[in-house]
Scaffold this motif. Structure first.
Motif, short mmCIF file in Angstrom:
data_model
loop_
_atom_site.label_atom_id
_atom_site.label_comp_id
_atom_site.label_asym_id
_atom_site.label_seq_id
_atom_site.Cartn_x
_atom_site.Cartn_y
_atom_site.Cartn_z
N GLN A 179 7.20 14.37 5.43
CA GLN A 179 7.48 13.85 4.27
C GLN A 179 7.76 12.44 4.64
O GLN A 179 7.92 11.63 3.56
N ASN A 180 7.91 11.96 5.72
CA ASN A 180 8.72 10.74 5.96
C ASN A 180 7.67 9.64 6.00
O ASN A 180 6.37 9.90 6.65
N ASP A 181 7.66 8.42 5.25
CA ASP A 181 6.62 7.56 5.18
C ASP A 181 6.26 7.04 6.58
O ASP A 181 4.71 6.91 6.84
N ILE A 191 0.91 -1.08 -0.18
CA ILE A 191 0.02 0.08 0.16
C ILE A 191 0.81 1.05 0.02
O ILE A 191 1.66 1.47 0.80
N ASP A 192 0.93 2.03 -0.97
CA ASP A 192 1.54 3.17 -0.95
C ASP A 192 1.40 4.21 -0.31
O ASP A 192 0.28 4.37 0.49
N THR A 193 2.28 5.25 0.34
CA THR A 193 2.07 6.29 1.29
C THR A 193 0.85 7.14 0.89
O THR A 193 0.11 7.59 1.72
N PHE A 194 0.77 7.56 -0.53
CA PHE A 194 -0.43 8.34 -0.83
C PHE A 194 -1.80 7.55 -0.45
O PHE A 194 -2.48 8.64 0.15
N VAL A 199 -2.20 5.76 2.00
CA VAL A 199 -2.20 5.83 3.55
C VAL A 199 -2.78 7.17 3.95
O VAL A 199 -3.69 7.15 4.81
N SER A 200 -2.37 8.02 3.66
CA SER A 200 -2.60 9.43 3.86
C SER A 200 -4.21 9.62 3.38
O SER A 200 -4.68 10.29 4.08
N LEU A 201 -4.49 9.14 2.22
CA LEU A 201 -5.89 9.26 1.75
C LEU A 201 -6.71 8.38 2.74
O LEU A 201 -7.93 9.06 3.18
N LEU A 202 -6.28 7.46 3.18
CA LEU A 202 -7.10 6.89 4.26
C LEU A 202 -7.34 7.51 5.46
O LEU A 202 -8.30 7.42 6.23
#
Length: 372
Positions: free
Chosen positions: A201-203, A42-45, A47-50
């Motif tokens: 900006q860190n995952d 699961i990409d970081t984008f 994760v932020s969206l969720l």
């Protein structure tokens, strides 16, 4: 035993919390442990969206508490959400220091641009995380207390109260758009660098913010359910159904409405505080009355007076909005509007009502000629 007593006869809530706990564990694992090239990564984008969806779900939970169980249709909860977001945004802006465009270690970039000579008094203290967290709770709570005390003591209710809440958030939006207010004007607050010393900006930081959103949603749900199951909650439902009778029985209706309204505002403020570092910006547009109306639609679609329905409705609509803007960019507004209309006509109890009222709903569909 504690959770079992709270979630007794709340099958939907139990399933929802179980799913939240599961994704709070599996999403970080899929992002941080599974390699990028793996199909389960699961990409970081995402994760932020969720995480943003969970923040919205927390806001919807706050609205359902006052609308579903107290009968107060608030069209201004976006104001409490935005105030909590601004409180967290002010802390994040203070963490930038001399890394801003103008390199001023104290003043933010927009203050330097507007020729401010010193830091406004209301910005002091926001360089401390604990102070910002305190303001996230106190500012929305204090505004809700002041507004609620004046409104409930004056016996304002129904559509008039809804209009007043909408007017409140609209007035705040106009105020925050002004540069001299000291909140960034039209551009708001952005360009955040770090939180508690960790780069945004860190995952790993983004994953932790997602986990914090999931945990906050679980705690808020349990807290709201505890209130609803208590004597206070039973009186609140009585106020919703027959306010005059409850008042004549000797209950302090005004104070009960006030404190539940304040609790709801605090939850909305926390939702805003979790939203801002994950999205990376907060501006006066978050005060827009349309945003508050949209939250009500989330609750209605999910299922009013269920709590877990508000969570489901918020996630469904925001996911649909994200999907429609990509798949149907030219007609996504019409597609989303059609979803609202169809759910109103054929899902009177919301999505969660399908489980509790499915025979009646199907019968209603057949009466309307909704046949395959």
């Amino acid at each position: 035993m504690f959770f079992r007593s709270i979630l007794n006869k709340d099958r939907g809530g139990t399933i929802t919390l179980s799913v939240l706990f599961f994704i709070a564990v599996i999403v970080p694992f899929c992002n941080l442990v599974i390699p990028n090239h793996h199909p389960l990564h699961i990409d970081t984008f995402t994760v932020s969206l969720l995480g943003k969806y969970l923040s919205y779900a927390l806001l919807a939970l706050a609205v359902d508490l006052v609308w579903g169980y107290l009968g107060i249709l608030s069209l201004g909860h976006g104001a409490f959400f935005a105030l909590g977001g601004y409180a967290m945004g002010m802390y994040l802006m203070r963490q930038i220091g001399d890394r801003g465009v103008y390199g001023d270690p104290v003043l933010t970039d927009f203050m330097v641009f507007l020729n401010w000579q010193s830091l406004p008094w209301f910005w002091h203290g926001f360089d401390q995380f604990w102070f910002a967290c305190l303001m996230v709770i106190l500012i929305p709570g204090a505004l809700a207390y002041l507004f609620g005390r004046l409104a409930f003591r004056s016996r304002v209710s129904g559509v008039y109260l809804s209009i007043m809440t909408q007017a409140l958030t609209y007035a705040l939006m106009l105020a925050f758009f002004r540069n001299e207010m000291g909140f960034g004007g039209n551009n708001g607050l952005t360009d955040f660098k770090e939180i508690l010393g960790f780069s945004l900006q860190n995952d790993t930081t983004k994953v932790m913010l997602f986990v914090c959103s999931a945990v906050a949603l679980i705690i808020a749900y349990i807290g709201c359910k505890t209130v609803i199951n208590s004597r206070l909650g039973r009186v609140a439902v009585a106020i919703r159904d027959t306010e005059l009778r409850t008042r004549f029985m000797g209950y302090d209706v005004d104070n009960i409405k006030l404190w539940i309204f304040v609790l709801s505002a605090v939850i909305a403020g926390i939702a805003g505080a979790l939203y801002v570092p994950q999205v990376g910006i907060i501006n006066p547009g978050e005060f827009s009355p349309l945003n508050s109306i949209e939250v009500v639609v989330w609750v209605a679609l999910g299922g009013r007076a269920t709590l877990f329905g508000a969570i489901i409705g918020a996630v469904i609509i925001n996911y649909a909005k994200s999907w429609f803007t990509v798949a149907l960019p030219e007609v996504w507004l019409f597609a989303l509007g059609s979803l609202f209309v169809l759910s109103t006509l054929y899902l009177p109890h919301g999505v969660t009502g399908l489980f509790n009222h499915s025979p009646k709903i199907v019968k209603g569909w057949l009466k309307r000629g909704f046949k395959t």
